[in-house]
Design a protein around this motif. Structure first.
Motif, PDB file in Angstrom:
ATOM      1  N   GLU A  26       0.700  -1.340  -0.090  1.00  0.00           N
ATOM      2  CA  GLU A  26      -0.018  -0.101  -0.014  1.00  0.00           C
ATOM      3  C   GLU A  26       0.875   1.141   0.128  1.00  0.00           C
ATOM      4  O   GLU A  26       1.864   1.309   0.675  1.00  0.00           O
ATOM      5  CB  GLU A  26      -1.070  -0.049   1.250  1.00  0.00           C
ATOM      6  N   GLN A  27       0.521   2.186  -0.794  1.00  0.00           N
ATOM      7  CA  GLN A  27       1.182   3.438  -0.896  1.00  0.00           C
ATOM      8  C   GLN A  27       0.272   4.633  -1.262  1.00  0.00           C
ATOM      9  O   GLN A  27      -0.478   4.394  -2.219  1.00  0.00           O
ATOM     10  CB  GLN A  27       2.408   3.254  -1.737  1.00  0.00           C
ATOM     11  N   ASN A  28       0.277   5.680  -0.598  1.00  0.00           N
ATOM     12  CA  ASN A  28      -0.649   6.766  -0.966  1.00  0.00           C
ATOM     13  C   ASN A  28      -2.044   6.522  -1.190  1.00  0.00           C
ATOM     14  O   ASN A  28      -2.741   7.070  -2.298  1.00  0.00           O
ATOM     15  CB  ASN A  28       0.009   7.476  -2.275  1.00  0.00           C
ATOM     16  N   GLY A  29      -2.386   5.703  -0.218  1.00  0.00           N
ATOM     17  CA  GLY A  29      -3.947   5.784  -0.348  1.00  0.00           C
ATOM     18  C   GLY A  29      -4.483   4.658  -1.759  1.00  0.00           C
ATOM     19  O   GLY A  29      -5.563   4.416  -1.839  1.00  0.00           O
ATOM     20  N   MET A  30      -3.394   3.677  -2.167  1.00  0.00           N
ATOM     21  CA  MET A  30      -3.567   2.840  -3.174  1.00  0.00           C
ATOM     22  C   MET A  30      -3.023   1.311  -2.677  1.00  0.00           C
ATOM     23  O   MET A  30      -1.996   1.616  -1.943  1.00  0.00           O
ATOM     24  CB  MET A  30      -3.211   3.306  -4.627  1.00  0.00           C
ATOM     25  N   ARG A  31      -3.700   0.247  -3.105  1.00  0.00           N
ATOM     26  CA  ARG A  31      -3.244  -0.953  -2.955  1.00  0.00           C
ATOM     27  C   ARG A  31      -2.665  -1.514  -4.352  1.00  0.00           C
ATOM     28  O   ARG A  31      -3.496  -1.348  -5.303  1.00  0.00           O
ATOM     29  CB  ARG A  31      -4.335  -1.767  -2.233  1.00  0.00           C
ATOM     30  N   TYR A  32      -1.341  -1.932  -4.204  1.00  0.00           N
ATOM     31  CA  TYR A  32      -0.816  -2.451  -5.280  1.00  0.00           C
ATOM     32  C   TYR A  32      -0.659  -3.801  -5.413  1.00  0.00           C
ATOM     33  O   TYR A  32      -0.461  -4.550  -4.195  1.00  0.00           O
ATOM     34  CB  TYR A  32       0.566  -1.901  -5.561  1.00  0.00           C
ATOM     35  N   ARG A  33      -0.547  -4.623  -6.469  1.00  0.00           N
ATOM     36  CA  ARG A  33      -0.124  -6.028  -6.289  1.00  0.00           C
ATOM     37  C   ARG A  33       0.481  -6.401  -7.711  1.00  0.00           C
ATOM     38  O   ARG A  33       0.026  -5.786  -8.584  1.00  0.00           O
ATOM     39  CB  ARG A  33      -1.159  -7.031  -6.068  1.00  0.00           C
ATOM     40  N   ASP A  34       1.518  -7.127  -7.710  1.00  0.00           N
ATOM     41  CA  ASP A  34       2.260  -7.616  -8.992  1.00  0.00           C
ATOM     42  C   ASP A  34       2.656  -8.950  -8.859  1.00  0.00           C
ATOM     43  O   ASP A  34       2.556  -9.494  -7.607  1.00  0.00           O
ATOM     44  CB  ASP A  34       3.270  -6.435  -9.168  1.00  0.00           C
ATOM     45  N   CYS A  35       3.174  -9.640  -9.986  1.00  0.00           N
ATOM     46  CA  CYS A  35       3.691 -10.857 -10.088  1.00  0.00           C
ATOM     47  C   CYS A  35       5.235 -10.828 -10.294  1.00  0.00           C
ATOM     48  O   CYS A  35       5.740  -9.873 -11.139  1.00  0.00           O
ATOM     49  CB  CYS A  35       3.069 -11.727 -11.027  1.00  0.00           C
ATOM     50  N   VAL A  36       5.848 -11.354  -9.617  1.00  0.00           N
ATOM     51  CA  VAL A  36       7.395 -11.342  -9.890  1.00  0.00           C
ATOM     52  C   VAL A  36       7.524 -12.438 -10.906  1.00  0.00           C
ATOM     53  O   VAL A  36       8.999 -12.481 -11.434  1.00  0.00           O
ATOM     54  CB  VAL A  36       8.356 -11.837  -8.459  1.00  0.00           C
ATOM     55  N   SER A  37       6.833 -13.213 -11.532  1.00  0.00           N
ATOM     56  CA  SER A  37       7.271 -14.078 -12.668  1.00  0.00           C
ATOM     57  C   SER A  37       6.708 -13.538 -13.891  1.00  0.00           C
ATOM     58  O   SER A  37       7.380 -13.904 -15.043  1.00  0.00           O
ATOM     59  CB  SER A  37       6.589 -15.340 -12.251  1.00  0.00           C
ATOM     60  N   CYS A  38       5.987 -12.573 -14.014  1.00  0.00           N
ATOM     61  CA  CYS A  38       5.578 -12.104 -15.217  1.00  0.00           C
ATOM     62  C   CYS A  38       5.392 -10.389 -15.106  1.00  0.00           C
ATOM     63  O   CYS A  38       5.814  -9.832 -14.005  1.00  0.00           O
ATOM     64  CB  CYS A  38       4.189 -12.713 -15.946  1.00  0.00           C
ATOM     65  N   ASP A  39       4.889  -9.622 -15.925  1.00  0.00           N
ATOM     66  CA  ASP A  39       4.637  -8.406 -16.079  1.00  0.00           C
ATOM     67  C   ASP A  39       3.118  -7.917 -15.425  1.00  0.00           C
ATOM     68  O   ASP A  39       2.805  -6.762 -15.631  1.00  0.00           O
ATOM     69  CB  ASP A  39       4.815  -7.498 -17.355  1.00  0.00           C
ATOM     70  N   PHE A  40       2.422  -8.672 -14.795  1.00  0.00           N
ATOM     71  CA  PHE A  40       1.351  -8.543 -13.996  1.00  0.00           C
ATOM     72  C   PHE A  40       1.472  -7.324 -12.996  1.00  0.00           C
ATOM     73  O   PHE A  40       2.164  -7.499 -12.112  1.00  0.00           O
ATOM     74  CB  PHE A  40       0.739  -9.568 -13.297  1.00  0.00           C
ATOM     75  N   PHE A  41       0.481  -6.269 -13.113  1.00  0.00           N
ATOM     76  CA  PHE A  41       0.441  -5.128 -11.860  1.00  0.00           C
ATOM     77  C   PHE A  41      -0.870  -4.705 -12.252  1.00  0.00           C
ATOM     78  O   PHE A  41      -1.633  -4.553 -13.312  1.00  0.00           O
ATOM     79  CB  PHE A  41       1.614  -4.303 -12.617  1.00  0.00           C
ATOM     80  N   GLU A  42      -1.515  -4.507 -10.798  1.00  0.00           N
ATOM     81  CA  GLU A  42      -2.705  -3.942 -10.645  1.00  0.00           C
ATOM     82  C   GLU A  42      -2.761  -2.808  -9.624  1.00  0.00           C
ATOM     83  O   GLU A  42      -1.884  -3.138  -8.328  1.00  0.00           O
ATOM     84  CB  GLU A  42      -3.575  -5.298 -10.443  1.00  0.00           C
ATOM     85  N   GLN A  43      -3.482  -1.779  -9.690  1.00  0.00           N
ATOM     86  CA  GLN A  43      -3.550  -0.977  -8.573  1.00  0.00           C
ATOM     87  C   GLN A  43      -5.134  -0.398  -8.380  1.00  0.00           C
ATOM     88  O   GLN A  43      -5.989  -0.913  -9.380  1.00  0.00           O
ATOM     89  CB  GLN A  43      -2.957   0.332  -8.883  1.00  0.00           C
ATOM     90  N   LEU A  44      -5.336  -0.704  -6.663  1.00  0.00           N
ATOM     91  CA  LEU A  44      -6.946  -0.619  -6.427  1.00  0.00           C
ATOM     92  C   LEU A  44      -6.876   0.270  -5.413  1.00  0.00           C
ATOM     93  O   LEU A  44      -5.996   0.463  -4.633  1.00  0.00           O
ATOM     94  CB  LEU A  44      -7.365  -2.041  -6.030  1.00  0.00           C
ATOM     95  N   PRO A  45      -7.787   1.275  -5.322  1.00  0.00           N
ATOM     96  CA  PRO A  45      -8.079   2.364  -4.324  1.00  0.00           C
ATOM     97  C   PRO A  45      -8.286   1.454  -3.113  1.00  0.00           C
ATOM     98  O   PRO A  45      -9.130   0.440  -2.976  1.00  0.00           O
ATOM     99  CB  PRO A  45      -9.224   3.000  -4.667  1.00  0.00           C
TER     100      PRO A  45
END
Length: 85
Positions: A26-45
């Motif tokens: 979490e950073q600056n009111g956003m929740r992030y998640r990513d995958c270390v095996s591929c380029d998946f990245f997602e941000q959610l409020p």
């Protein structure tokens, strides 16, 4: 540390289907998640309100108490009559 990245145990990446490779932070009111095996990245409020509680047997009984009279049933004692031997 609010922005420390943590792996989500048992999580499966929605892009590459690799297990235990997804991390979140979490950073600056956003929740992030990513995958270390591929380029998946997602941000959610980050939502401030808590989701409503799911209905269960316990929560239903707390919200709508049943009347004690609802479960009462009369008992009949039957006389079997004289025994035949």
């Amino acid at each position: 540390m609010a922005n420390q990245k943590r792996f989500i145990a048992g999580a499966v990446c929605p892009r590459c289907a690799a297990m235990d490779r997804v991390r979140t932070w979490e950073q600056n009111g956003m929740r992030y998640r990513d995958c270390v095996s591929c380029d998946f990245f997602e941000q959610l409020p980050i939502e401030d309100e808590t989701p409503p509680e799911l209905d269960t047997r316990i929560s239903q009984s707390q919200t709508a108490p049943a009347s004690p009279q609802d479960d009462l049933q009369p008992v009949r004692i039957l006389d079997p009559g004289p025994s035949k031997r």
